[in-house]
Design an enzyme around this catalytic site. Sequence first.
Site, short mmCIF file in Angstrom:
data_model
loop_
_atom_site.label_atom_id
_atom_site.label_comp_id
_atom_site.label_asym_id
_atom_site.label_seq_id
_atom_site.Cartn_x
_atom_site.Cartn_y
_atom_site.Cartn_z
N TYR A 1 3.84 5.51 11.11
CA TYR A 1 4.25 3.93 11.64
C TYR A 1 5.31 3.59 10.41
O TYR A 1 5.56 2.05 11.62
CB TYR A 1 2.93 3.64 12.21
CG TYR A 1 1.72 3.32 10.79
CD1 TYR A 1 2.40 2.42 9.63
CD2 TYR A 1 0.90 3.65 10.77
CE1 TYR A 1 1.11 2.12 9.08
CE2 TYR A 1 -0.16 4.24 9.90
CZ TYR A 1 0.14 3.92 8.64
OH TYR A 1 -0.62 3.69 7.69
N HIS B 1 -4.11 4.62 4.43
CA HIS B 1 -5.49 3.70 4.80
C HIS B 1 -5.72 4.30 3.81
O HIS B 1 -6.92 3.06 3.32
CB HIS B 1 -5.18 2.31 6.20
CG HIS B 1 -6.35 1.86 5.95
ND1 HIS B 1 -6.68 0.94 5.35
CD2 HIS B 1 -7.25 2.28 6.93
CE1 HIS B 1 -7.57 -0.05 6.25
NE2 HIS B 1 -8.00 0.99 7.24
N ARG C 1 0.99 -1.01 0.31
CA ARG C 1 -0.19 0.27 0.22
C ARG C 1 0.89 1.04 0.28
O ARG C 1 1.24 1.71 0.53
CB ARG C 1 -0.70 -0.41 1.39
CG ARG C 1 -2.21 1.17 1.17
CD ARG C 1 -3.16 1.15 2.92
NE ARG C 1 -1.89 1.88 3.52
CZ ARG C 1 -1.97 1.79 4.99
NH1 ARG C 1 -2.11 1.13 4.95
NH2 ARG C 1 -0.66 2.22 5.98
#
Length: 385
Positions: free
Chosen positions: A293, A284, A280
């Site tokens: 993160y 998200h 990805r």
Amino acid sequence: MSQSREAFGPDLVEVFGPSQRDGGPDLVQLLTPEGERTHHPEFDLDFSGDQLRGFYRDMVLTRRIDTEATALQRHGELGIWAQLLGQEAAQIGAGRALRPQDYVFPTYREHGVAWCRGVDPLDLLGLFRGVDHGAWDPRENNFGLYTIVIGAQALHATGYAMGIQRDGAVGTGDPDRDAAVVAHFGDGASSQGDVNEAFIFAASYNAPVVFFCQNNQWAISEPIERQSRIPLYQRALGFGFPGVRVDGNDVLATYAVTQAALQRAREGSGPTLVEAYTYRMGAHTTTDDPTRYRLSDDVEHWKLKDPIARLEVYLRRNGLVDDDFVADLKVEADALGHRLREGCKALADPKALDLFAHVYAEETEELRHQREGYAAYLDTFEGAR
């Protein structure tokens, strides 16, 4: 808050290892990140020039849908958007492997599969704008409504697959009748109970369903190493059916593997788990900040494996596209972007009483009383209806 994968412990790194995090030795690949054509002993196909150009067009236009929707959200025209940047090959390969009679149960990110099934991208935008619950008719294109409840669609897909099995639409030998079902979900959803229960039922009843997991390696902020101690495709063996890991950034391999899994289901040989190993590259959703993160080095590493770029290199190297083709496709993408921008802003807000319209096929007496009571309440406000 950003941290490397090694921060999760040497035992997890040992399980996945550097090569495993790039897909591992079992990865099915037909087109390398450098655009070199390779071959596989089990999954290999000959592709026509038109087919390859079609894959390329699909991926370019799907990425444009994603880009425009992201921009619309940033301008306040959408409430949220689930990005698919970097996952175009996984979705287009899987979508184009379908036959008309096959049925798809998507999650909330299958914009490329929706494109392949003929769903108007504006209908996707209406859902994320909040003016409807999904305006497309699943009966028209065998593409179900988006599922927000994580993993629930795997059970829906398995039940539907068991239904067509009992309707005699599996294993007849008629290519125009035999059908299969695909359940799309992500690596995060693979940890949900619904998905694992679907595996059990599918195996027990030999259901004609393909579980297609887009492993983009992040369940929001949770890395795949925290979710599974083994590669996801290996889980299938524990339930009694095969699993395959495919390079999810390789549209050729994804198409070939999905086509084989679908045909296996149509013939009556039961379920398959396809793990499309991808990444990805975006967030998200548009409410997410992935820089909190994950490391930028990971993103840069996967940019070198961009699914669109690798296919374009192969096409140009083999004289299958030229500058004129790419320029014409850009014009088409620009026109699509313009239609989406203008169409999204013109989407009508729902009427208050519309929430009663699609509860049951036939209105019940109780629902009628509720609707009339709510209508009377709305009449106390000027213009509320």
